[in-house]
Design a protein around this motif. Structure first.
Motif, PDB file in Angstrom:
ATOM      1  N   PRO A 197       0.818  -1.214   0.000  1.00  0.00           N
ATOM      2  CA  PRO A 197       0.000   0.000   0.000  1.00  0.00           C
ATOM      3  C   PRO A 197       0.850   1.261   0.000  1.00  0.00           C
ATOM      4  O   PRO A 197       1.943   1.296   0.584  1.00  0.00           O
ATOM      5  N   VAL A 198       0.348   2.295  -0.673  1.00  0.00           N
ATOM      6  CA  VAL A 198       1.028   3.584  -0.678  1.00  0.00           C
ATOM      7  C   VAL A 198       0.917   4.218   0.699  1.00  0.00           C
ATOM      8  O   VAL A 198      -0.122   4.135   1.356  1.00  0.00           O
ATOM      9  N   LYS A 199       1.991   4.839   1.131  1.00  0.00           N
ATOM     10  CA  LYS A 199       1.981   5.548   2.413  1.00  0.00           C
ATOM     11  C   LYS A 199       1.641   7.018   2.170  1.00  0.00           C
ATOM     12  O   LYS A 199       2.215   7.664   1.290  1.00  0.00           O
ATOM     13  N   PHE A 200       0.708   7.532   2.928  1.00  0.00           N
ATOM     14  CA  PHE A 200       0.315   8.933   2.805  1.00  0.00           C
ATOM     15  C   PHE A 200       0.954   9.734   3.929  1.00  0.00           C
ATOM     16  O   PHE A 200       0.953   9.315   5.083  1.00  0.00           O
ATOM     17  N   SER A 201       1.482  10.892   3.571  1.00  0.00           N
ATOM     18  CA  SER A 201       2.056  11.783   4.579  1.00  0.00           C
ATOM     19  C   SER A 201       1.307  13.104   4.542  1.00  0.00           C
ATOM     20  O   SER A 201       0.411  13.314   3.722  1.00  0.00           O
ATOM     21  N   GLY A 202       1.681  14.004   5.422  1.00  0.00           N
ATOM     22  CA  GLY A 202       1.070  15.325   5.441  1.00  0.00           C
ATOM     23  C   GLY A 202       1.739  16.294   4.486  1.00  0.00           C
ATOM     24  O   GLY A 202       1.333  17.455   4.387  1.00  0.00           O
ATOM     25  N   ASP A 203       2.760  15.831   3.772  1.00  0.00           N
ATOM     26  CA  ASP A 203       3.504  16.681   2.837  1.00  0.00           C
ATOM     27  C   ASP A 203       2.623  16.972   1.624  1.00  0.00           C
ATOM     28  O   ASP A 203       2.307  16.083   0.846  1.00  0.00           O
ATOM     29  N   LYS A 204       2.243  18.234   1.442  1.00  0.00           N
ATOM     30  CA  LYS A 204       1.305  18.567   0.366  1.00  0.00           C
ATOM     31  C   LYS A 204       1.901  18.348  -1.026  1.00  0.00           C
ATOM     32  O   LYS A 204       1.177  18.039  -1.980  1.00  0.00           O
ATOM     33  N   ILE A 205       3.223  18.482  -1.159  1.00  0.00           N
ATOM     34  CA  ILE A 205       3.862  18.246  -2.459  1.00  0.00           C
ATOM     35  C   ILE A 205       3.735  16.766  -2.842  1.00  0.00           C
ATOM     36  O   ILE A 205       3.412  16.423  -3.976  1.00  0.00           O
ATOM     37  N   LYS A 206       3.981  15.896  -1.852  1.00  0.00           N
ATOM     38  CA  LYS A 206       3.862  14.460  -2.112  1.00  0.00           C
ATOM     39  C   LYS A 206       2.407  14.070  -2.381  1.00  0.00           C
ATOM     40  O   LYS A 206       2.129  13.221  -3.231  1.00  0.00           O
ATOM     41  N   LEU A 207       1.479  14.679  -1.657  1.00  0.00           N
ATOM     42  CA  LEU A 207       0.063  14.379  -1.859  1.00  0.00           C
ATOM     43  C   LEU A 207      -0.385  14.782  -3.263  1.00  0.00           C
ATOM     44  O   LEU A 207      -1.114  14.043  -3.936  1.00  0.00           O
ATOM     45  N   ILE A 208       0.060  15.950  -3.725  1.00  0.00           N
ATOM     46  CA  ILE A 208      -0.321  16.407  -5.065  1.00  0.00           C
ATOM     47  C   ILE A 208       0.270  15.488  -6.130  1.00  0.00           C
ATOM     48  O   ILE A 208      -0.372  15.193  -7.136  1.00  0.00           O
ATOM     49  N   LYS A 209       1.457  14.991  -5.878  1.00  0.00           N
ATOM     50  CA  LYS A 209       2.062  14.050  -6.812  1.00  0.00           C
ATOM     51  C   LYS A 209       1.220  12.774  -6.913  1.00  0.00           C
ATOM     52  O   LYS A 209       1.079  12.182  -7.991  1.00  0.00           O
ATOM     53  N   LEU A 210       0.616  12.370  -5.793  1.00  0.00           N
ATOM     54  CA  LEU A 210      -0.208  11.159  -5.782  1.00  0.00           C
ATOM     55  C   LEU A 210      -1.513  11.317  -6.558  1.00  0.00           C
ATOM     56  O   LEU A 210      -2.182  10.322  -6.855  1.00  0.00           O
ATOM     57  N   LEU A 211      -1.890  12.539  -6.925  1.00  0.00           N
ATOM     58  CA  LEU A 211      -3.083  12.738  -7.746  1.00  0.00           C
ATOM     59  C   LEU A 211      -2.927  12.101  -9.123  1.00  0.00           C
ATOM     60  O   LEU A 211      -3.918  11.893  -9.834  1.00  0.00           O
ATOM     61  N   GLY A 212      -1.691  11.795  -9.490  1.00  0.00           N
ATOM     62  CA  GLY A 212      -1.436  11.135 -10.771  1.00  0.00           C
ATOM     63  C   GLY A 212      -1.007   9.691 -10.608  1.00  0.00           C
ATOM     64  O   GLY A 212      -0.520   9.078 -11.567  1.00  0.00           O
ATOM     65  N   ASP A 218      -6.145  23.282   3.564  1.00  0.00           N
ATOM     66  CA  ASP A 218      -5.013  24.195   3.393  1.00  0.00           C
ATOM     67  C   ASP A 218      -5.087  24.846   2.013  1.00  0.00           C
ATOM     68  O   ASP A 218      -4.771  24.223   1.001  1.00  0.00           O
ATOM     69  N   LYS A 219      -5.487  26.108   1.972  1.00  0.00           N
ATOM     70  CA  LYS A 219      -5.669  26.782   0.691  1.00  0.00           C
ATOM     71  C   LYS A 219      -4.350  27.213   0.067  1.00  0.00           C
ATOM     72  O   LYS A 219      -4.315  27.692  -1.068  1.00  0.00           O
ATOM     73  N   ASN A 220      -3.269  27.017   0.779  1.00  0.00           N
ATOM     74  CA  ASN A 220      -1.945  27.335   0.232  1.00  0.00           C
ATOM     75  C   ASN A 220      -1.493  26.325  -0.823  1.00  0.00           C
ATOM     76  O   ASN A 220      -0.451  26.520  -1.446  1.00  0.00           O
ATOM     77  N   VAL A 221      -2.270  25.264  -1.001  1.00  0.00           N
ATOM     78  CA  VAL A 221      -1.911  24.277  -2.028  1.00  0.00           C
ATOM     79  C   VAL A 221      -2.324  24.750  -3.416  1.00  0.00           C
ATOM     80  O   VAL A 221      -1.945  24.138  -4.418  1.00  0.00           O
ATOM     81  N   ALA A 222      -3.104  25.830  -3.520  1.00  0.00           N
ATOM     82  CA  ALA A 222      -3.630  26.275  -4.810  1.00  0.00           C
ATOM     83  C   ALA A 222      -2.534  26.492  -5.865  1.00  0.00           C
ATOM     84  O   ALA A 222      -2.671  26.015  -7.000  1.00  0.00           O
TER      85      ALA A 222
END
Length: 766
Positions: free
Chosen positions: A427-442, A461-465
């Motif tokens: 299973p993929v591990k999820f972290s709180g790192d928004k850069i890694k989370l956005i990468k997982l969108l693909g 967190d609206k800073n991810v925009a």
């Protein structure tokens, strides 16, 4: 069992002697004796361990089944969700049907548990009870800082702290009001469009800050719900392999006068055939001709449920986008192959005369299927003998349960996963790192993409925009862009500028998403730009864009009703022969169908034109509903209660029927006509097509059979007479009263009858 078999054998031999020894009669007797031998082969149904049960499974080559959880760690599971750290939150419906009369089923014995894999070997080894003493819980959804829990009849939201519920909020007091256990809302599926959808329901939910939004949507399915990569929903009912939507689920439900909208509740797979591995005499209507074949195996779905669109990375490309469907009555899982062409979806069974997975263990009861973080296909196995609810339990099935001691066990349950042999995936591990989370969108796994989107939205967190907008400009992955757009929408950050490039995308799926998202950004400042663009697409006769423009027209109306009317009239003139566009146009005409029909037919008088035919139907249905305000609950309280609990889930609260389930009771001559025929239908059921007015209702437009309730001891003749009088005088119906003695007379006349009536039988009834 032995005495029963001897009796049947001697009976057959005696009949054979009486009727002679013709070749045909010999063959007929031979078939009957073969049936007896088959029954003898399966005259017992041993309780097997999870390891033993796996050995009874016949699985497609190249795959294997692994145990994820088993009793005593899990008990009577019916649904689960994964959280972001890989734990399972499991719904346990322990109180369901402890015996054939449902003794103490009304006692709160269900629970929500958290299962964890502490040692990392792939099997759950730790159990924690999150909520206990629940009455037949049926669905959950993790969202934000808490969890939605469906416990009939209410929907609750519990805030979570340290894996414990700390605050309870009522979201919907009537979430599952009415209906019985088999026919109540479930699913709580968090979809791509950030709304939560259900099966057996016409409501959707969304958390907005501390508030909960509830909106009307299309009525869908019976048990279980899933989505494809484009966010289109898929579901089924007990006798339909697979149903689904062609368009985004938020579209097309705004006109309550329109009872059905083309492109929703669509039959996706033509065949409902099933191919069990064993004789399946323990189905509710196994005594009826055509239900079982010569080998006593189920012919067609009778308990289809828990569909899932597989979008994991583990199985291989040929399985991606396939629909898997559970059939607990036949102990199997069906695989269907879906093909996309524009917004159209068509499906077929993956293979003839076999299944993806089937078992000879009669207690193997797959009730829900899920994708997982590791790309596996997960199976919820309730593992029990009784799967049919008491409401419709026939004497035939009661006897089957008794003969093979199917009541026990009541405290078992398993969760399995199907994986390719010799291929590992963690299973993929999820972290709180928004850069890694956005990468997982693909990510290549659809479950991972969806979870990453949900985590980003829940964090708020609206800073991810800026990072999401960078992905939109640079990504070459359409699915990553899709999830990025919906993440912006979920954070209330999506703008017209984000969306506009995708409205002209050469990728039809991205374009579809852009249309679906447009409703979130159309406003007073920009609506004219959208109207101008939509008019250009209509003039260009763009067939893919046309239904979406119609669906979006209500978003234009608050700023210019004239602009909306112009769009809808132009759509009708350009695409008046297109069923999907016609219904999409009508969906935007709530209570304005009459003016549209008048204006449109002034220049397009062809009565055979699709849009004109569909408009006339909606106008006629609306006219029928004008007097649909009668409530006889005071005069017939027991009848009203029974109707809400057992009838309205299929026939609708307005009596106008539900697509893919049941025909209308409102304005039906079968309801207001001969009281003995109506009594016969309710007592013993109805099968096959039924003519109401000038329309013949038949499968797949409706379910092929309505079960009777004559065998249900819960209902007295007085209760049934109240029910008949309630439906006979509700809405636009007006019929003379039926007495309990009338019901008794029909019950007595057909005493011992098990099979449902057909329309021809009713027409010839005296």
């Amino acid at each position: 069992m032995r005495s029963r078999t001897y009796f049947l054998t001697f009976l057959i031999i005696g009949l054979f002697i009486l009727i002679g020894s013709g070749a045909f009669r010999q063959i007929e007797a031979s078939f009957t004796l073969d049936s007896l031998r088959i029954r003898q082969q399966y005259n017992s149904s041993p309780v097997l361990s999870a390891e033993e049960s796996i050995k009874t499974m016949e699985l497609e080559d190249g795959f294997e089944v692994k145990i994820v959880a088993k009793e005593p760690l899990v008990n009577s599971p019916v649904a689960f969700v994964f959280d972001k750290i890989g734990r399972m939150w499991v719904v346990e419906m322990e109180g369901y049907m402890p015996d054939t009369v449902g003794t103490d089923e009304d006692k709160p014995r269900g629970r929500i548990t958290i299962l964890s894999d502490k040692n990392g070997d792939g099997m759950m080894d730790d159990r924690k009870v999150f909520l206990d003493s629940l009455l037949l819980p049926r669905a959950i959804c993790l969202i934000g800082n808490g969890i939605l829990v469906a416990e009939s009849p209410r929907l609750w939201f519990y805030e979570i702290r340290d894996d414990k519920p700390v605050k309870k909020t009522l979201v919907d007091p009537t979430y599952a009001e009415g209906g019985n256990v088999e026919h109540q809302p479930n699913g709580l599926f968090r979809a791509l469009d950030n709304w939560i959808y259900n099966a057996k329901s016409d409501r959707r939910y969304r958390k907005q800050g501390e508030k909960w939004l509830i909106e009307r949507t299309h009525f869908r399915g019976q048990w279980g719900i899933s989505q494809d990569d484009q966010g289109r929903l898929f579901y089924n009912n007990n006798s339909e392999n697979l149903l689904g939507d062609l368009f985004s689920p938020g579209f097309g439900a705004s006109n309550e006068n329109q009872l059905s909208v083309a492109g929703f509740n669509k039959k996706m797979v033509g065949s409902n055939k099933v191919y069990p591995a064993r004789a399946t005499t323990g189905v509710n209507r196994g005594y009826q001709p055509g239900v079982l074949d010569d080998s006593l195996r189920l012919v067609n779905f009778t308990a289809a449920c828990g569909p899932v669109i597989y979008n994991g990375h583990l199985f291989g490309k040929q399985y991606y986008g396939n629909a898997f469907v559970a059939e607990p009555s036949a102990n199997l899982i069906k695989r269907n192959i879906l093909e996309n062409n524009g917004y159209s979806v068509t499906g077929r069974q993956a293979y003839p005369n076999k299944e993806f997975l089937r078992s000879t263990d009669e207690r193997f009861r797959p009730t829900n299927l899920y994708n997982g973080a590791d790309g596996a296909l997960y199976i919820v196995d309730m593992y029990r003998g009784i799967i049919q609810h008491k409401t419709y339990l026939t004497p035939y099935l009661k006897n089957e349960i008794k003969e093979r001691s199917l009541t026990e066990p009541l405290s078992y349950g398993r969760i399995y996963k199907v994986v390719p042999k010799n291929r590992k995936s963690r299973p993929v591990k999820f972290s709180g790192d928004k850069i890694k989370l956005i990468k997982l969108l693909g990510n290549e796994n659809g479950w991972v993409r969806s979870m990453a989107q949900q985590i980003l939205i829940d964090a708020g967190d609206k800073n991810v925009a800026p990072l999401l907008r960078k992905l939109l400009k640079t990504s070459t992955q359409p699915l990553a862009s899709t999830h990025a757009l919906w993440t912006l929408e979920g954070l209330s950050l999506l703008t017209k500028e984000d969306l506009w490039p995708f409205l002209t995308s050469p990728d039809p799926n991205l374009r579809m998403q852009a249309f679906a998202l447009s409703r979130s950004v159309i406003n007073k400042e920009n609506y004219t730009e959208f109207v101008t663009y939509f008019e250009k697409l209509i003039a260009a006769k763009d067939p893919q864009a046309a239904p979406y423009i119609a669906f979006l027209s209500p978003a234009i109306k608050p700023f210019s009703s004239l602009a909306q009317k112009s769009l809808l009239l132009n759509l009708g003139k350009t695409f008046g022969t297109d069923l999907y566009v016609s219904d999409a146009v009508i969906s935007g005409l709530k209570n304005e169908e009459a003016w549209y029909y008048k204006d449109f037919t002034a220049s397009n008088p062809d009565t055979a034109l699709t849009i004109n035919r569909r408009l006339r139907k909606v106008l006629a249905d609306a006219d029928k509903a004008k007097n649909n305000k009668v409530d006889l609950a005071v005069q017939f309280p027991r009848g009203a209660t029974i109707f809400k609990s057992f009838c309205q889930t299929c026939h609708g609260p307005d009596g106008n029927g539900v697509a893919s389930l049941a025909p209308p009771l409102n304005n039906s001559e079968w309801v207001t006509g001969d009281k003995n025929k109506l009594s016969a239908i309710v007592l013993f059921g109805l099968t096959g097509p039924i003519q109401i007015g000038n329309k013949l209702y038949k499968a797949p437009e409706i379910n092929g059979e309505m079960p009777g309730i004559a065998a249900n001891k819960e209902f007295s003749d007085a209760d049934i007479s109240q029910l008949l009088n309630y439906i006979r005088n509700s809405w636009n119906n007006k019929g003379d009263l039926i007495q309990s003695g009338d019901v008794y007379g029909v019950r007595n006349k057909f005493k011992g009858r098990q099979k449902p009536f057909t329309m021809d039988e009713l027409l010839n009834m005296k």
